[in-house]
Design an enzyme around this catalytic site. Structure first.
Site, PDB file in Angstrom:
ATOM      1  N   LYS B 124       0.075  20.331   7.792  1.00  0.00           N
ATOM      2  CA  LYS B 124       0.759  18.991   7.224  1.00  0.00           C
ATOM      3  C   LYS B 124       0.811  18.406   6.606  1.00  0.00           C
ATOM      4  O   LYS B 124      -0.018  17.141   6.716  1.00  0.00           O
ATOM      5  CB  LYS B 124       2.048  20.006   6.328  1.00  0.00           C
ATOM      6  CG  LYS B 124       3.084  20.015   7.769  1.00  0.00           C
ATOM      7  CD  LYS B 124       4.121  20.269   7.559  1.00  0.00           C
ATOM      8  CE  LYS B 124       5.152  19.958   9.027  1.00  0.00           C
ATOM      9  NZ  LYS B 124       4.380  21.498  10.181  1.00  0.00           N
ATOM     10  N   GLY B 205      13.990  31.235  20.830  1.00  0.00           N
ATOM     11  CA  GLY B 205      12.348  30.652  20.391  1.00  0.00           C
ATOM     12  C   GLY B 205      12.229  30.351  19.001  1.00  0.00           C
ATOM     13  O   GLY B 205      10.941  30.523  18.061  1.00  0.00           O
ATOM     14  N   LYS B 223       7.316  17.869   5.045  1.00  0.00           N
ATOM     15  CA  LYS B 223       6.829  19.020   3.643  1.00  0.00           C
ATOM     16  C   LYS B 223       7.261  18.766   2.795  1.00  0.00           C
ATOM     17  O   LYS B 223       6.853  18.563   1.429  1.00  0.00           O
ATOM     18  CB  LYS B 223       7.605  20.273   4.193  1.00  0.00           C
ATOM     19  CG  LYS B 223       6.922  21.065   5.284  1.00  0.00           C
ATOM     20  CD  LYS B 223       7.911  21.836   6.154  1.00  0.00           C
ATOM     21  CE  LYS B 223       7.238  22.535   7.325  1.00  0.00           C
ATOM     22  NZ  LYS B 223       8.927  23.585   7.994  1.00  0.00           N
ATOM     23  N   GLY B 315       5.315  31.312  11.340  1.00  0.00           N
ATOM     24  CA  GLY B 315       5.067  32.976  11.240  1.00  0.00           C
ATOM     25  C   GLY B 315       3.941  32.594  11.794  1.00  0.00           C
ATOM     26  O   GLY B 315       3.530  32.441  10.506  1.00  0.00           O
TER      27      GLY B 315
END
Lengths: 340, 340
Positions: B124, B205, B223, B315
């Site tokens: 991005k 995590g 974003k 992910g």
């Protein structure tokens, strides 16, 4: 500039909102797609306004505007008799349509397709009753049939077929009927009985005077069929859906669920290619635990887990905005074909 | 069948997941788009695997697979030196990229565009730092740059530009950083201090060892810039965002809000063309009150109220599935151009 001829069939709330949006977008459309949009016919149940050089959209976008006894008004002229005779590029089908027979929308749609005319519509019944007939006819004559407005109104769930084109959708869980969800939400938050919550929903205008098809799950089942067919490539009709309504849910059942951190929600689901509409227990923290009249659609994708869409599932401008996106889509695609 | 040549730049988690999905889709793609996909190069930071007749995707889709000292491996060969020399249709840019400089992704993207090569990427930073440079170069050479994976990973928010094409987006409220949302959620549900919740997020995590850019709002701001530019036609960079992080939120502040039925959430917003990232109070019943690491994007539309999208915002396979949808999009569009 090329002319693009539209007939609006059914000028109720959705049809009127559509005319309003179209009126505001006319210049944008002609700039973007190099098409001069004309409304050449508006069909009502007792006659039609026909003007092949184009109806004044601004004038007729007015909700109160009376058509009858005007110039260009033809008493008792039916859409079904006239569709084939007009030079049409598109019909916008928004008639009040019977949820069990799909008429008159189904006949209008088929007639248009037989004549090579593209279709956009907010009427869902034809698509959960006779999906294959429509699909085959559209394919035969190379027509677009865009139906974003049929499920969850403005929420772009059917477009997900194109957007998630590489990512298989393997399951659906959704709340597709605002009335049922409102009733269960109020029973849950206020401890109301089903009857009391229904009465309240009617008073607030969230339920119609006859809301049988909402409460017994039929409305949600019809929408689920469309999602399953469009997004998962199935070929189902409403007869394939296992349907259970919400009228037997009691405050006691809701209370019992609450004790376990659970909520009862009117879900519409595709599980292993079976279509089910029934009240289900979900966790209080589930994203599906939405209140009020919102619609929500959770798409279980093969490669990226759940993708969820939410928004107002009803309303004149909501449905009209979905119709308008479908119109833009068709203009864009037809433009490509024409240009090349 | 026409050959379609791809270079993958950066084979980390996302790049490897992309190869895996591609490997499963190779036959589907050749049937659907009549293109024979070849991966002709995989660039790593210390060299490259180059094979103009096509790398065995199945073999290299394996995460553990070691490239080096193999046939066709070139030590220290850099993508930036080689992009212009290969016969490429597309680069897939998934290098580890500096969030403050946008490098090396920015240079790779510009190099590709200068050579008329289409781009898909999950990086991005180039798009919140130098949006106009990229846009102008892409336009000049008629290239596609698809960036669905850059915001909320698999959630198809950038595609809304096309899907809601007739329905102007006039505002955005979103939760775009899973780490911040997880921390505030845990502070809210468990009464943890900021430090404790951050420690827990790292243990699970959900936060990286250096999560400064998550916590201080920079990641969400980047974003937000992309959403604002893509969906609202703005021309902002990250310097235009008013940014406030979550590190000063105390359990006491959360408790105080709770008393009024309110929740503190790490929101990213476009309000009247101003871009803001900061913790904000929202109603407990708001659809934006999501917990855990989900991302949510509420688009305020002109004609149909809010439309909300939600899903996993991070992910490997989530990002790779967004890249794959972008690949399909480009194949479809290029196919149309070629056929006609």
């Amino acid at each position: 500039m090329k002319e693009y001829n539209i007939a609006l069939i059914g000028k109720g709330i959705v049809g009127t909102c559509f005319l309003n949006l179209l009126n505001k977008k006319i210049n944008e459309i002609s700039l973007k797609y190099e098409q001069k949009i004309k409304i050449v016919a508006i069909f009502e149940k007792d006659g039609a306004l026909i003007r092949e050089d184009g109806i004044n959209i601004e004038e007729f976008a007015n909700k109160e505007c009376n058509f009858k006894n005007r110039n260009f008004w033809y008493d008792n002229l039916k859409a079904i008799e006239k569709i084939g005779d007009l030079e049409l590029d598109l019909i916008v089908e928004t008639t009040p349509t019977n949820m069990k027979t799909g008429e008159p929308a189904f006949s209008h749609i088929m007639k248009a397709l037989e004549n090579g005319i593209d279709v956009i519509t907010s009427n869902k019944a034809p698509f959960y009753l006779y999906p294959d007939k429509i699909k085959n006819q559209a394919k035969k004559n190379n027509c677009f049939v865009r139906i974003e407005a049929t499920v969850a109104s403005c929420v772009p769930c059917i477009a997900m077929k194109e957007v998630l084109c590489s990512n298989e959708i393997i399951g659906i869980r959704a709340i597709l009927n605002g009335t049922s969800n409102y009733i269960l939400s109020r029973m849950t938050s206020e401890g109301l009985s089903f009857e009391m919550a229904l009465k309240e929903a009617k008073e607030h205008g969230y339920a119609e005077s006859d809301s049988t098809l909402d409460i017994d799950g039929y409305d949600a089942a019809g929408k689920l069929v469309i999602l399953a067919n469009e997004l998962m490539g199935l070929s189902k009709t409403i007869n394939d859906v296992k349907i259970k309504g919400i009228s037997r849910i009691t405050p006691q059942a809701i209370e019992l669920a609450r004790g376990d951190g659970l909520i009862i929600k009117p879900l519409a689901m595709v599980e292993e290619n079976s279509l089910i509409v029934e009240p289900r227990l979900i966790k209080k923290e589930s994203p599906l635990n939405i209140n009020g009249t919102l619609n929500i659609i959770e798409l279980q994708t093969k490669n990226a887990g759940p993708i969820i869409l939410m928004g107002h599932g009803a309303g004149g401008y909501e449905a009209a905005s979905a119709l308008m996106n479908d119109l833009y889509y068709i203009l864009k695609e037809r433009n490509k074909t024409n240009v090349n």
